[in-house]
Design an enzyme around this catalytic site. Structure first.
Site, PDB file in Angstrom:
ATOM      1  N   HIS A   1      24.466  14.014  19.398  1.00 23.20           N
ATOM      2  CA  HIS A   1      25.371  13.063  18.744  1.00 23.20           C
ATOM      3  C   HIS A   1      25.460  11.804  19.596  1.00 23.20           C
ATOM      4  CE1 HIS A   1      28.740  11.691  16.322  1.00 23.20           C
ATOM      5  NE2 HIS A   1      29.506  11.601  17.404  1.00 23.20           N
TER       6      HIS A   1
ATOM      7  N   HIS B   1      32.827   7.898  22.160  1.00 27.30           N
ATOM      8  CA  HIS B   1      33.177   7.173  20.938  1.00 27.30           C
ATOM      9  C   HIS B   1      34.663   6.813  20.903  1.00 27.30           C
ATOM     10  CE1 HIS B   1      29.393   8.537  18.506  1.00 27.30           C
ATOM     11  NE2 HIS B   1      29.181   7.472  19.246  1.00 27.30           N
TER      12      HIS B   1
ATOM     13  N   ASP C   1      37.054   6.856  18.764  1.00 29.10           N
ATOM     14  CA  ASP C   1      38.040   7.766  18.178  1.00 29.10           C
ATOM     15  C   ASP C   1      38.270   9.008  19.032  1.00 29.10           C
ATOM     16  OD1 ASP C   1      35.403   8.597  17.425  1.00 29.10           O
ATOM     17  OD2 ASP C   1      36.257   9.889  15.874  1.00 29.10           O
ATOM     18  N   HIS C   2      37.626   9.050  20.201  1.00 27.13           N
ATOM     19  CA  HIS C   2      37.836  10.149  21.151  1.00 27.13           C
ATOM     20  C   HIS C   2      38.450   9.675  22.465  1.00 27.13           C
ATOM     21  CE1 HIS C   2      35.447  13.288  18.941  1.00 27.13           C
ATOM     22  NE2 HIS C   2      35.117  12.176  18.294  1.00 27.13           N
TER      23      HIS C   2
ATOM     24  N   HIS D   1      32.981  12.836  24.750  1.00 27.59           N
ATOM     25  CA  HIS D   1      31.985  11.763  24.653  1.00 27.59           C
ATOM     26  C   HIS D   1      32.690  10.431  24.445  1.00 27.59           C
ATOM     27  CE1 HIS D   1      32.629  12.767  20.404  1.00 27.59           C
ATOM     28  NE2 HIS D   1      32.017  11.640  20.049  1.00 27.59           N
TER      29      HIS D   1
ATOM     30  N   ASP E   1      31.996  16.434  18.726  1.00 24.95           N
ATOM     31  CA  ASP E   1      31.279  16.148  17.484  1.00 24.95           C
ATOM     32  C   ASP E   1      29.871  16.735  17.491  1.00 24.95           C
ATOM     33  OD1 ASP E   1      33.492  14.730  16.728  1.00 24.95           O
ATOM     34  OD2 ASP E   1      32.556  12.758  16.793  1.00 24.95           O
TER      35      ASP E   1
ATOM     36  N   HIS F   1      36.762  17.083  13.972  1.00 26.33           N
ATOM     37  CA  HIS F   1      36.945  16.457  12.654  1.00 26.33           C
ATOM     38  C   HIS F   1      37.088  17.507  11.555  1.00 26.33           C
ATOM     39  CE1 HIS F   1      36.156  12.270  13.793  1.00 26.33           C
ATOM     40  NE2 HIS F   1      35.243  12.749  14.612  1.00 26.33           N
TER      41      HIS F   1
END
Length: 263
Positions: free
Chosen positions: A120, A63, A65-66, A61, A137, A175
Site C-alpha cells: 500500500h 498517509h 488520514d493515519h 504508515h 491499510d 477502514h
C-alpha cells in the site's frame, strides 16, 4: 469481540473518524494507546469521556488520514511516545521501528512485534501481539489496500506474511470497507457459501451501525480473494477477467488488484 489473549483489564475500542476510518484504542482503566489517529478530536473526546490518559501513539504508515492528529495530540502532552515506521518522513515520531523490533507498552503491560508489510505504501508496518494485529491499510476484511507505492509482488508477500498468523488472530484494519470489498469478492468467487453467509452478516451489522471489524485470519482465509490467489477458483476468475493465462500467485494477485481498482 473479546480477546482472551489480551492481558486482564485491557480492551480495544473503535473510535470512528472521517467517513469510514477507525482509530483503534487499546485501554485499561486509566490509560489509552491509539493506532493511526488521523484526527485528534475524536481521540480527545473519547479519552475525556472515559477519563483516560493518552499513553502512546502507534503509526502504521504515512498517509494523512493515519497521522493527521499526531501534532494536536502531542501538543497536549509532549512526552507521549509516537512509534512508527523508519525513514524520518513522518513528523512527530519519537521512535522508528522495523521488522523484528518489539514495541513495549509498559504502562499497559503488553508488547507488539513489528512486521514490515509494504505494498500500500513502502513504509507500511503492522503491530502483532496478544492475539491481534493492527494492520492499517494492508489487509482489509474481504480485501486489501491499493498499491499506491509498492508492487504487486511486495503486497502479495506482505499478505502472505499476515495470512500465516494464527487463524484466531483478530484483524484490526483501519477502514470500514467491508461491504464494498464483499461485493467484489462475490463477483470473483460467486459459489463461496461462506462468503455469502458472511455478506449477510456484514449487511445486517452495518444496518445496525455495528462495525464489521475486527475480522479474523480464519475468516479472511475463507472469504478474501486476495489471500486465496493459489485457489483454482480465484485463479480461473482472474484469468478469465484478463483473458490470458496467469502463471503464478503474484500474477493472479496483480490481476485481482487491477480488477478491484476498476470495479
Amino acid at each position: 469481540m473479546t480477546n482472551p489473549a489480551l492481558p486482564a483489564g485491557l480492551s480495544v475500542h473503535a473510535i470512528p473518524a472521517f467517513t469510514d476510518n477507525y482509530i483503534w484504542c487499546l485501554t485499561d482503566e486509566k490509560h489509552a494507546v491509539v493506532v493511526d489517529p488521523g484526527d485528534a478530536q475524536p481521540v480527545l473526546e473519547f479519552c475525556q469521556h472515559h477519563q483516560l490518559s493518552l499513553a502512546a501513539i502507534l503509526i502504521t504508515h504515512h498517509h494523512p488520514d493515519h497521522i493527521g492528529g499526531i501534532a494536536k495530540l502531542v501538543s497536549a502532552n509532549p512526552s507521549i511516545p509516537v512509534i512508527g515506521p523508519r525513514g524520518g518522513h513522518i513528523r512527530g515520531l519519537t521512535k522508528s521501528v522495523t521488522q523484528g523490533d518489539t514495541v513495549h507498552l509498559t504502562v499497559l503491560g503488553c508488547q507488539f512485534a513489528v512486521m514490515e508489510v509494504p505494498g500500500h505504501t513502502l513504509d507500511h508496518i503492522a503491530f502483532y501481539g496478544h492475539g491481534l494485529v493492527f494492520c492499517g491499510d494492508t489487509l482489509f476484511s474481504a480485501g486489501c489496500g491499493r498499491l499506491f507505492e509498492g508492487s504487486a509482488a511486495q503486497m502479495s508477500h506482505s499478505l502472505n506474511k499476515l495470512k500465516r498468523l494464527p487463524e484466531q488472530t483478530l484483524v484490526y484494519c483501519t477502514h470500514e470497507y467491508t461491504l464494498a470489498n464483499l461485493a467484489f469478492a462475490r463477483t470473483v468467487d460467486p459459489d463461496n457459501l461462506t462468503l455469502e453467509a458472511y455478506t449477510e452478516w456484514a449487511n445486517e451489522a452495518r444496518k445496525q451501525g455495528i462495525p464489521t471489524l475486527p475480522s479474523t485470519i480464519k475468516t479472511e482465509l475463507a472469504i478474501n480473494p486476495f489471500l486465496r490467489c493459489q485457489d483454482p477458483a480465484i485463479s480461473r476468475a482472474a484469468q478469465q477477467h484478463v483473458n490470458k493465462t496467469l502463471m503464478d500467485e503474484t500474477a493472479v494477485f496483480g490481476a485481482l488488484r487491477q480488477w478491484k481498482d476498476e470495479f
